[in-house]
Design a protein around this motif. Structure first.
Motif, PDB file in Angstrom:
ATOM      1  N   ALA A  31       0.846  -1.191   0.000  1.00 19.35           N
ATOM      2  CA  ALA A  31       0.000   0.000   0.000  1.00 19.35           C
ATOM      3  C   ALA A  31       0.880   1.238   0.000  1.00 19.35           C
ATOM      4  O   ALA A  31       1.916   1.274   0.667  1.00 19.35           O
ATOM      5  CB  ALA A  31      -0.928   0.005   1.212  1.00 19.35           C
ATOM      6  N   GLU A  32       0.469   2.238  -0.770  1.00 17.73           N
ATOM      7  CA  GLU A  32       1.211   3.491  -0.829  1.00 17.73           C
ATOM      8  C   GLU A  32       0.966   4.303   0.435  1.00 17.73           C
ATOM      9  O   GLU A  32      -0.126   4.257   1.017  1.00 17.73           O
ATOM     10  CB  GLU A  32       0.752   4.293  -2.048  1.00 17.73           C
ATOM     11  CG  GLU A  32       0.913   3.565  -3.356  1.00 17.73           C
ATOM     12  CD  GLU A  32       2.145   3.994  -4.126  1.00 17.73           C
ATOM     13  OE1 GLU A  32       2.687   5.051  -3.793  1.00 17.73           O
ATOM     14  OE2 GLU A  32       2.542   3.265  -5.035  1.00 17.73           O
ATOM     15  N   LEU A  33       1.978   5.038   0.853  1.00 20.21           N
ATOM     16  CA  LEU A  33       1.779   5.971   1.951  1.00 20.21           C
ATOM     17  C   LEU A  33       0.704   6.981   1.554  1.00 20.21           C
ATOM     18  O   LEU A  33       0.700   7.496   0.438  1.00 20.21           O
ATOM     19  CB  LEU A  33       3.073   6.695   2.290  1.00 20.21           C
ATOM     20  CG  LEU A  33       4.186   5.843   2.926  1.00 20.21           C
ATOM     21  CD1 LEU A  33       5.414   6.692   3.170  1.00 20.21           C
ATOM     22  CD2 LEU A  33       3.720   5.201   4.213  1.00 20.21           C
ATOM     23  N   GLY A  34      -0.211   7.212   2.487  1.00 20.73           N
ATOM     24  CA  GLY A  34      -1.339   8.057   2.169  1.00 20.73           C
ATOM     25  C   GLY A  34      -2.484   7.299   1.522  1.00 20.73           C
ATOM     26  O   GLY A  34      -3.546   7.873   1.277  1.00 20.73           O
ATOM     27  N   GLY A  35      -2.282   6.013   1.237  1.00 20.26           N
ATOM     28  CA  GLY A  35      -3.316   5.184   0.625  1.00 20.26           C
ATOM     29  C   GLY A  35      -3.920   4.210   1.620  1.00 20.26           C
ATOM     30  O   GLY A  35      -3.789   4.359   2.847  1.00 20.26           O
ATOM     31  N   SER A  36      -4.588   3.184   1.109  1.00 20.40           N
ATOM     32  CA  SER A  36      -5.273   2.212   1.954  1.00 20.40           C
ATOM     33  C   SER A  36      -5.132   0.817   1.361  1.00 20.40           C
ATOM     34  O   SER A  36      -4.754   0.650   0.200  1.00 20.40           O
ATOM     35  CB  SER A  36      -6.751   2.568   2.108  1.00 20.40           C
ATOM     36  OG  SER A  36      -7.405   2.503   0.856  1.00 20.40           O
ATOM     37  N   ALA A  37      -5.444  -0.173   2.186  1.00 20.64           N
ATOM     38  CA  ALA A  37      -5.434  -1.577   1.764  1.00 20.64           C
ATOM     39  C   ALA A  37      -6.615  -2.279   2.410  1.00 20.64           C
ATOM     40  O   ALA A  37      -7.051  -1.917   3.511  1.00 20.64           O
ATOM     41  CB  ALA A  37      -4.128  -2.258   2.149  1.00 20.64           C
ATOM     42  N   THR A  38      -7.145  -3.294   1.724  1.00 24.83           N
ATOM     43  CA  THR A  38      -8.296  -4.052   2.218  1.00 24.83           C
ATOM     44  C   THR A  38      -7.946  -5.527   2.244  1.00 24.83           C
ATOM     45  O   THR A  38      -7.538  -6.093   1.226  1.00 24.83           O
ATOM     46  CB  THR A  38      -9.534  -3.824   1.329  1.00 24.83           C
ATOM     47  OG1 THR A  38      -9.838  -2.431   1.301  1.00 24.83           O
ATOM     48  CG2 THR A  38     -10.731  -4.583   1.875  1.00 24.83           C
ATOM     49  N   PHE A  39      -8.120  -6.149   3.406  1.00 21.63           N
ATOM     50  CA  PHE A  39      -7.913  -7.580   3.575  1.00 21.63           C
ATOM     51  C   PHE A  39      -9.279  -8.250   3.738  1.00 21.63           C
ATOM     52  O   PHE A  39     -10.006  -7.958   4.687  1.00 21.63           O
ATOM     53  CB  PHE A  39      -7.051  -7.878   4.809  1.00 21.63           C
ATOM     54  CG  PHE A  39      -5.620  -7.421   4.685  1.00 21.63           C
ATOM     55  CD1 PHE A  39      -4.644  -8.295   4.234  1.00 21.63           C
ATOM     56  CD2 PHE A  39      -5.255  -6.135   5.020  1.00 21.63           C
ATOM     57  CE1 PHE A  39      -3.318  -7.878   4.118  1.00 21.63           C
ATOM     58  CE2 PHE A  39      -3.947  -5.708   4.910  1.00 21.63           C
ATOM     59  CZ  PHE A  39      -2.978  -6.590   4.463  1.00 21.63           C
ATOM     60  N   ILE A  51      -7.381  -0.711   6.123  1.00 16.75           N
ATOM     61  CA  ILE A  51      -6.177  -0.133   6.735  1.00 16.75           C
ATOM     62  C   ILE A  51      -5.801   1.129   5.961  1.00 16.75           C
ATOM     63  O   ILE A  51      -5.780   1.134   4.724  1.00 16.75           O
ATOM     64  CB  ILE A  51      -5.019  -1.153   6.713  1.00 16.75           C
ATOM     65  CG1 ILE A  51      -5.320  -2.302   7.674  1.00 16.75           C
ATOM     66  CG2 ILE A  51      -3.706  -0.484   7.084  1.00 16.75           C
ATOM     67  CD1 ILE A  51      -4.248  -3.359   7.722  1.00 16.75           C
ATOM     68  N   PHE A  52      -5.488   2.204   6.710  1.00 16.71           N
ATOM     69  CA  PHE A  52      -5.142   3.493   6.109  1.00 16.71           C
ATOM     70  C   PHE A  52      -3.754   3.912   6.601  1.00 16.71           C
ATOM     71  O   PHE A  52      -3.520   4.009   7.811  1.00 16.71           O
ATOM     72  CB  PHE A  52      -6.172   4.558   6.488  1.00 16.71           C
ATOM     73  CG  PHE A  52      -7.565   4.213   6.041  1.00 16.71           C
ATOM     74  CD1 PHE A  52      -8.021   4.604   4.789  1.00 16.71           C
ATOM     75  CD2 PHE A  52      -8.404   3.480   6.862  1.00 16.71           C
ATOM     76  CE1 PHE A  52      -9.297   4.277   4.375  1.00 16.71           C
ATOM     77  CE2 PHE A  52      -9.689   3.157   6.454  1.00 16.71           C
ATOM     78  CZ  PHE A  52     -10.134   3.556   5.211  1.00 16.71           C
ATOM     79  N   LEU A  53      -2.841   4.167   5.652  1.00 19.04           N
ATOM     80  CA  LEU A  53      -1.463   4.520   5.989  1.00 19.04           C
ATOM     81  C   LEU A  53      -1.295   6.034   6.113  1.00 19.04           C
ATOM     82  O   LEU A  53      -2.034   6.789   5.459  1.00 19.04           O
ATOM     83  CB  LEU A  53      -0.503   3.985   4.929  1.00 19.04           C
ATOM     84  CG  LEU A  53      -0.101   2.514   5.054  1.00 19.04           C
ATOM     85  CD1 LEU A  53      -1.242   1.588   4.668  1.00 19.04           C
ATOM     86  CD2 LEU A  53       1.132   2.218   4.217  1.00 19.04           C
ATOM     87  N   PRO A  54      -0.302   6.476   6.896  1.00 16.63           N
ATOM     88  CA  PRO A  54      -0.047   7.922   6.990  1.00 16.63           C
ATOM     89  C   PRO A  54       0.540   8.467   5.694  1.00 16.63           C
ATOM     90  O   PRO A  54       1.025   7.717   4.842  1.00 16.63           O
ATOM     91  CB  PRO A  54       0.939   8.010   8.152  1.00 16.63           C
ATOM     92  CG  PRO A  54       1.623   6.684   8.171  1.00 16.63           C
ATOM     93  CD  PRO A  54       0.593   5.678   7.748  1.00 16.63           C
ATOM     94  N   ASP A  55       0.503   9.805   5.566  1.00 12.40           N
ATOM     95  CA  ASP A  55       0.996  10.438   4.339  1.00 12.40           C
ATOM     96  C   ASP A  55       2.518  10.426   4.234  1.00 12.40           C
ATOM     97  O   ASP A  55       3.069  10.503   3.132  1.00 12.40           O
ATOM     98  CB  ASP A  55       0.503  11.885   4.264  1.00 12.40           C
ATOM     99  CG  ASP A  55      -1.003  11.960   4.122  1.00 12.40           C
ATOM    100  OD1 ASP A  55      -1.593  10.990   3.610  1.00 12.40           O
ATOM    101  OD2 ASP A  55      -1.589  12.981   4.541  1.00 12.40           O
ATOM    102  N   ARG A  56       3.197  10.380   5.369  1.00 19.08           N
ATOM    103  CA  ARG A  56       4.649  10.443   5.387  1.00 19.08           C
ATOM    104  C   ARG A  56       5.210   9.292   6.198  1.00 19.08           C
ATOM    105  O   ARG A  56       4.546   8.757   7.102  1.00 19.08           O
ATOM    106  CB  ARG A  56       5.123  11.770   5.994  1.00 19.08           C
ATOM    107  CG  ARG A  56       4.792  12.993   5.151  1.00 19.08           C
ATOM    108  CD  ARG A  56       5.669  13.016   3.898  1.00 19.08           C
ATOM    109  NE  ARG A  56       5.430  14.205   3.082  1.00 19.08           N
ATOM    110  CZ  ARG A  56       4.615  14.247   2.068  1.00 19.08           C
ATOM    111  NH1 ARG A  56       3.923  13.170   1.739  1.00 19.08           N
ATOM    112  NH2 ARG A  56       4.459  15.354   1.363  1.00 19.08           N
ATOM    113  N   ILE A 113       9.257   2.861   4.641  1.00 20.30           N
ATOM    114  CA  ILE A 113       9.028   2.387   3.280  1.00 20.30           C
ATOM    115  C   ILE A 113       9.832   1.121   3.014  1.00 20.30           C
ATOM    116  O   ILE A 113      11.012   1.020   3.377  1.00 20.30           O
ATOM    117  CB  ILE A 113       9.386   3.492   2.264  1.00 20.30           C
ATOM    118  CG1 ILE A 113       8.409   4.658   2.406  1.00 20.30           C
ATOM    119  CG2 ILE A 113       9.332   2.956   0.841  1.00 20.30           C
ATOM    120  CD1 ILE A 113       8.723   5.811   1.486  1.00 20.30           C
ATOM    121  N   ASP A 114       9.171   0.164   2.373  1.00 17.09           N
ATOM    122  CA  ASP A 114       9.769  -1.109   1.955  1.00 17.09           C
ATOM    123  C   ASP A 114      10.121  -2.017   3.131  1.00 17.09           C
ATOM    124  O   ASP A 114      10.798  -3.033   2.935  1.00 17.09           O
ATOM    125  CB  ASP A 114      11.014  -0.896   1.094  1.00 17.09           C
ATOM    126  CG  ASP A 114      10.708  -0.169  -0.197  1.00 17.09           C
ATOM    127  OD1 ASP A 114       9.542  -0.221  -0.640  1.00 17.09           O
ATOM    128  OD2 ASP A 114      11.619   0.466  -0.753  1.00 17.09           O
TER     129      ASP A 114
END
Length: 523
Positions: free
Chosen positions: A257-265, A321-326, A333-334
């Motif tokens: 998931a990208e920072l600032g983005g989201s993921a669904t399980f 799940i929602f990731l922070p922007d930074r 990252i990674d």
């Protein structure tokens, strides 16, 4: 008064014995008359001994077997009596052969009725079908099959268990039973595809174990046995209640998931419990900077607890799940972030307290005897080019040069490399870019680029456009910024002496008109 065939049989034997004692004292005519009477009586008895065919014997085969057994026993007794009479020369060889034929027919009829009941009574029943999950996470079905025929109680009353024919046929044994599990499309979903039971004895059930190639709650048990009999009942699988927990599975156990983005399980929850049916959903070992919640995929409603019903042992849920922007010290990252989804019985929730504030080890989670699944989140980043130009319109003279500035900003979540600035100038115009390439641009970093555009010597007056393009690489992925267009207006050269002459001429005309007007007004 009616007599059975056996009564006639005894009367006939008594009459023959009396005649044998008194035969020497009888005359020849009386002897012939007496024999004629005996022959008529013998035919009556024989006709009475035969069992007429009853059409209901095909429908009620057990009653047909009872009828055939009585006929067989009577024909055997009759034949044995005829043998004794023949040995005493009281009947002819023809009568003995007729009795032997009747006995053979009755025996064949009895054996046919016996076989019909035997094969009709064979039945394989599914006594139990339990679904469970083994240690490697694969779903299995434990199947118990029973031979419910065994000859039957009424059947055993009709047939002597010591009878050689009965023992040779083995009605309490079904041979060559083939079993497989099918889905609604009649495709085999079991491993092994088909299992064989060599002998299925009455009172001795056999258990088979199949691995499910398709996770279903209801399957068809295809059974082929005996002389080709087949049945395929559709059964709802029992859940192994001894586990007493909810089994959790997710097809997307690891996501990026990208920072600032989201993921669904997506989660599948399957109840294996005979007592508890209300559970709480929890996520542990996720950094606090990552927001999360559970939802119902169908209604999109948020979930914190859920309850299984008697008709529903499988539920679906989604973890958002929602990731922070930074990036943060915990969200790098990674760098994979392992975490767990736990399904805790409601009775244990108060005992455990706040589970999110703890860092759980796999051993501690396993010791809870609660359902859980290990998931993984991999934060990713991508650079984003932002191009800002303070001014996009310039006006110059043919002999002047345009000096412009643009700002390049990385608004993404990953460093960008090889940021290149390209300009498409009009024909014969020269350009100068400083610097033409930015080696790297970190997150939120800003760089200023200086641009110079010089017109050719013979440039004509008018407007000219310059297209500015920006490209970069972020994790070896190409990124393009928004194109900018700069407009340059070239003014024509002005003749100062000519302009002065024109202005002077205009002023002289105006002054002359004014003086002429004044003179006219004085006259």
């Amino acid at each position: 008064m009616k007599y059975k065939a056996s009564n006639f049989h005894h009367l006939l034997n008594g009459a023959l014995a009396s005649f044998h004692l008194s035969a020497p004292r009888l005359q020849a005519g009386a002897t012939k008359a007496f024999y004629l009477s005996l022959v008529i009586l013998l035919h009556v008895v024989t006709a009475h001994a035969q069992v007429n065919y009853n059409q209901r014997d095909d429908q009620y085969r057990l009653l047909g077997l009872k009828r055939a057994k009585e006929a067989y026993e009577y024909a055997r007794a009759e034949y044995e009596q005829k043998q004794k009479l023949f040995e005493k020369n009281l009947i002819s060889k023809l009568e003995l052969d007729r009795s032997r034929n009747l006995f053979a027919d009755a025996e064949v009829n009895f054996q046919q009725s016996l076989l019909a009941v035997l094969f009709e009574k064979q039945y394989v029943a599914v006594a139990k079908a339990v679904k469970y999950q083994n240690k490697d996470g694969r779903k299995h079905v434990r199947l118990r099959l029973e031979n419910t025929s065994g000859g039957g109680a009424d059947f055993k009353k009709l047939i002597n268990i010591d009878d050689e024919l009965f023992r040779s046929l083995q009605p309490d044994v079904i041979n060559d039973v083939y079993v497989s599990l099918l889905n609604d499309a009649n495709a085999i979903i079991s491993q092994p595809y088909e299992a064989k039971i060599e002998e299925l004895r009455f009172g001795k059930p056999v258990e088979l174990d199949f691995a499910l190639l398709q996770d279903l709650d209801a399957v068809m048990v295809n059974i082929v046995y005996g002389n080709g009999s087949q049945r395929a009942p559709k059964i709802y699988l029992q859940k192994d209640a001894s586990v007493d927990k909810v089994i959790v599975q997710s097809e997307q156990f690891s996501q990026e998931a990208e920072l600032g983005g989201s993921a669904t399980f997506d989660l599948t929850l399957e109840l294996f419990s005979g007592t508890t049916n209300t559970f709480k959903l929890e996520v542990v070992n996720l950094p606090p900077q990552i927001n999360r919640y559970f939802s119902d995929p169908a209604t999109k409603a948020r979930l914190s607890q859920f309850k299984f019903t008697e008709s529903t042992n499988t539920r679906r849920a989604a973890l958002q799940i929602f990731l922070p922007d930074r990036p943060t010290p915990e969200v790098v990252i990674d760098k994979p972030i392992p975490f767990y989804v736990m399904i805790i019985p409601r009775e244990q929730v108060e005992e455990l307290g706040e589970v999110r504030s703890k860092q759980w080890t796999p051993e501690a989670i396993a010791a809870l005897n609660a359902g859980y699944v290990k998931l993984e989140l991999l934060p990713r980043g991508a650079g984003k080019l932002l191009v800002r130009a303070p001014q996009l319109f310039y006006s110059i003279k043919p002999s002047e040069t345009v000096a412009a500035n643009i700002e390049i900003i990385n608004e993404g979540t990953r460093r960008m490399d090889n940021v290149a600035i390209e300009v498409d100038p009009p024909l014969n115009w020269s350009k100068q870019i400083e610097p033409p390439v930015i080696q790297s641009l970190d997150i939120a970093e800003e760089k200023r680029i200086q641009l110079k555009f010089t017109p050719p010597n013979d440039v004509s007056a008018g407007r000219y456009e310059f297209r500015i393009r920006t490209t970069a690489l972020s994790e070896d992925k190409p990124i393009s910024g928004e194109d900018k267009t700069v407009t340059v207006e070239v003014q024509s050269e002005v003749n100062i002496w000519g302009m002065a002459f024109i202005i002077t001429s205009i002023l002289a005309v105006v002054v002359g008109i004014v003086i002429f007007g004044i003179r006219l007004s004085r006259r």
